[in-house]
Design an enzyme around this catalytic site. Structure first.
Site, PDB file in Angstrom:
ATOM      1  N   ARG A   1     113.877  36.888  66.923  1.00 64.16           N
ATOM      2  CA  ARG A   1     115.220  37.492  66.958  1.00 64.16           C
ATOM      3  C   ARG A   1     116.314  36.445  66.773  1.00 64.16           C
ATOM      4  NH1 ARG A   1     114.198  41.123  71.657  1.00 64.16           N
ATOM      5  NH2 ARG A   1     115.325  39.600  72.889  1.00 64.16           N
TER       6      ARG A   1
ATOM      7  N   ARG B   1     115.670  37.697  82.724  1.00 70.98           N
ATOM      8  CA  ARG B   1     116.326  38.997  82.521  1.00 70.98           C
ATOM      9  C   ARG B   1     115.428  40.161  82.947  1.00 70.98           C
ATOM     10  NH1 ARG B   1     119.460  40.839  77.044  1.00 70.98           N
ATOM     11  NH2 ARG B   1     117.493  41.463  76.133  1.00 70.98           N
TER      12      ARG B   1
ATOM     13  N   LYS C   1     126.307  39.170  76.127  1.00 67.54           N
ATOM     14  CA  LYS C   1     127.170  40.264  75.663  1.00 67.54           C
ATOM     15  C   LYS C   1     127.344  41.333  76.734  1.00 67.54           C
ATOM     16  CE  LYS C   1     124.731  41.907  72.282  1.00 67.54           C
ATOM     17  NZ  LYS C   1     123.522  41.237  71.878  1.00 67.54           N
TER      18      LYS C   1
ATOM     19  N   ARG D   1     125.220  44.302  63.232  1.00 63.43           N
ATOM     20  CA  ARG D   1     124.193  43.260  63.202  1.00 63.43           C
ATOM     21  C   ARG D   1     123.884  42.840  61.769  1.00 63.43           C
ATOM     22  NH1 ARG D   1     121.686  44.928  68.414  1.00 63.43           N
ATOM     23  NH2 ARG D   1     120.311  43.294  69.140  1.00 63.43           N
TER      24      ARG D   1
ATOM     25  N   ARG E   1     111.625  43.450  79.726  1.00 66.47           N
ATOM     26  CA  ARG E   1     111.478  44.229  78.506  1.00 66.47           C
ATOM     27  C   ARG E   1     110.365  43.712  77.601  1.00 66.47           C
ATOM     28  NH1 ARG E   1     117.495  44.778  76.333  1.00 66.47           N
ATOM     29  NH2 ARG E   1     116.426  44.177  74.438  1.00 66.47           N
TER      30      ARG E   1
HETATM   31  P1  AMP Z   1     119.517  45.045  72.130  1.00 64.18           P
HETATM   32  O1  AMP Z   1     119.402  45.754  73.434  1.00 64.18           O
HETATM   33  O2  AMP Z   1     120.943  44.928  71.653  1.00 64.18           O
HETATM   34  O3  AMP Z   1     118.790  43.738  72.111  1.00 64.18           O
HETATM   35  O4  AMP Z   1     118.796  45.978  71.049  1.00 64.18           O
HETATM   36  C1  AMP Z   1     117.426  46.271  71.156  1.00 64.18           C
HETATM   37  C2  AMP Z   1     116.866  46.598  69.793  1.00 64.18           C
HETATM   38  O5  AMP Z   1     117.544  47.768  69.241  1.00 64.18           O
HETATM   39  C3  AMP Z   1     117.061  45.523  68.737  1.00 64.18           C
HETATM   40  O6  AMP Z   1     116.089  44.513  68.794  1.00 64.18           O
HETATM   41  C4  AMP Z   1     116.982  46.352  67.445  1.00 64.18           C
HETATM   42  O7  AMP Z   1     115.650  46.667  67.125  1.00 64.18           O
HETATM   43  C5  AMP Z   1     117.700  47.639  67.822  1.00 64.18           C
HETATM   44  N1  AMP Z   1     119.149  47.562  67.507  1.00 64.18           N
HETATM   45  C6  AMP Z   1     120.202  47.564  68.372  1.00 64.18           C
HETATM   46  N2  AMP Z   1     121.381  47.494  67.721  1.00 64.18           N
HETATM   47  C7  AMP Z   1     121.082  47.441  66.402  1.00 64.18           C
HETATM   48  C8  AMP Z   1     121.863  47.337  65.204  1.00 64.18           C
HETATM   49  N3  AMP Z   1     123.205  47.255  65.239  1.00 64.18           N
HETATM   50  N4  AMP Z   1     121.209  47.305  64.024  1.00 64.18           N
HETATM   51  C9  AMP Z   1     119.866  47.384  63.963  1.00 64.18           C
HETATM   52  N5  AMP Z   1     119.065  47.450  65.033  1.00 64.18           N
HETATM   53  C10 AMP Z   1     119.653  47.494  66.258  1.00 64.18           C
END
Ligand code: AMP
Length: 218
Positions: free
Chosen positions: A164, A122, A13, A88, A153
Site C-alpha cells: 500500500r 492499530r 488521517k 486516491r 485489520r
Molecule cells: P482505508 O480504510 O482508507 O485504508 O481503506 C481500506 C480499503 O478500501 C483500501 O485499501 C481500498 O481497497 C479501499 N478504498 C478506500 N478508499 C478508496 C478510494 N478512494 N479508491 C479506491 N479504493 C479505496
C-alpha cells in the site's frame, strides 16, 4: 468547509479527522469505512469491493467515485465535509473537481518507517469502526466509543502495508502535484513524537488564518 486529508493508510488521517469533526461539526467521510459497511451488510457494492480490499488493492475508480458523489449529496454535508481516503487516484481528484470546490487540502507527510511502527499498534472496533492505537488507547478495555471488542485489520498485515505504501508514493505524487498547483494546500511534516493534537494544532492554525469558521452547535 470542504476539506481533503491526504496521507498513507496509517498516517493519521482518521485521528486528525476526528478532532476536526468535533470542532467544526462537519462529517468525516471515509471511503474505506463506507466499503467496510457495505461488506458487513453483504450489499452488491460490498461484494464487489471485498475482492479488491482483501487482496490489498484499491477499488476501481468508477465504483468509488459514484459512491462518494452520492454520499456528499446527503443532508449532513450541507456545511461541508472531510474526505478521508478519497481521492486516491488523479482521475478521482479530477472527477471530484468537476463537482465540488474544495476549501483546503491537507497532506500528512510521514515516512514509511513511521507508518509501519504506527500500524503495528492499530486496533479497530468490530462494531462502529473506531480506530484505536495502543500507543495512546488502553485496548484491553475494548472500544472507547461503544465498548465492543477490538481487532487488528486483515489488510494491516506487513506485506499489505508495504504494498500500500509503495502504491501510495507512486500514485499520490500526481495527486499532490495537482492540489499543490491548485493552491489551498498545506503539508504537515509528521514527527515521530507527534500525537493527533500536535498535528491538529498546525492544521487549525492554517484554518484560522484562512478564516474557516466552526459551525455553531445547538
Ligand atoms: P482505508 O480504510 O482508507 O485504508 O481503506 C481500506 C480499503 O478500501 C483500501 O485499501 C481500498 O481497497 C479501499 N478504498 C478506500 N478508499 C478508496 C478510494 N478512494 N479508491 C479506491 N479504493 C479505496
Amino acid at each position: 468547509m470542504k476539506l481533503i486529508i491526504i496521507a498513507p493508510s496509517g498516517g493519521g488521517k482518521g485521528s486528525l479527522a476526528d478532532l476536526i469533526v468535533k470542532d467544526y461539526g462537519i462529517p468525516n467521510i471515509s471511503t474505506g469505512d463506507i466499503f467496510r459497511e457495505h461488506i458487513k451488510k453483504g450489499t452488491p457494492l460490498g461484494k464487489q469491493a471485498k475482492g479488491y480490499i482483501d487482496k490489498g488493492e484499491w477499488v476501481p475508480d468508477e465504483v468509488t467515485i459514484n459512491m462518494l458523489l452520492e454520499r456528499i449529496k446527503q443532508s449532513d454535508c450541507t456545511n461541508g465535509f472531510i474526505l478521508d481516503g478519497f481521492p486516491r487516484t488523479l482521475n478521482q481528484a479530477k472527477e471530484l473537481a468537476k463537482h465540488v470546490t474544495v476549501d483546503a487540502v491537507v497532506e500528512l507527510d510521514i515516512t514509511d518507517k513511521l507508518v509501519m511502527e504506527r500500524l503495528a499498534g492499530r486496533w479497530m472496533c468490530g462494531k462502529c469502526n473506531k480506530i484505536h492505537n495502543s500507543r495512546y488507547n488502553d485496548i484491553s478495555k475494548g472500544c472507547i466509543e461503544c465498548g465492543s471488542a477490538l481487532h487488528q485489520r486483515e489488510d494491516d498485515k506487513e506485506e499489505f502495508i508495504a504494498r500500500r505504501l509503495q502504491q501510495y508514493r507512486e500514485q499520490f505524487k500526481s495527486i499532490l502535484d495537482f492540489y499543490k498547483k491548485a493552491g489551498k494546500f498545506l503539508s504537515v511534516p509528521i514527527k515521530p513524537e507527534y500525537f493527533p493534537p500536535d498535528t491538529y494544532k498546525i492544521v487549525k492554525k492554517y484554518f484560522d488564518e484562512r478564516g474557516f469558521k466552526k459551525v455553531k452547535k445547538g
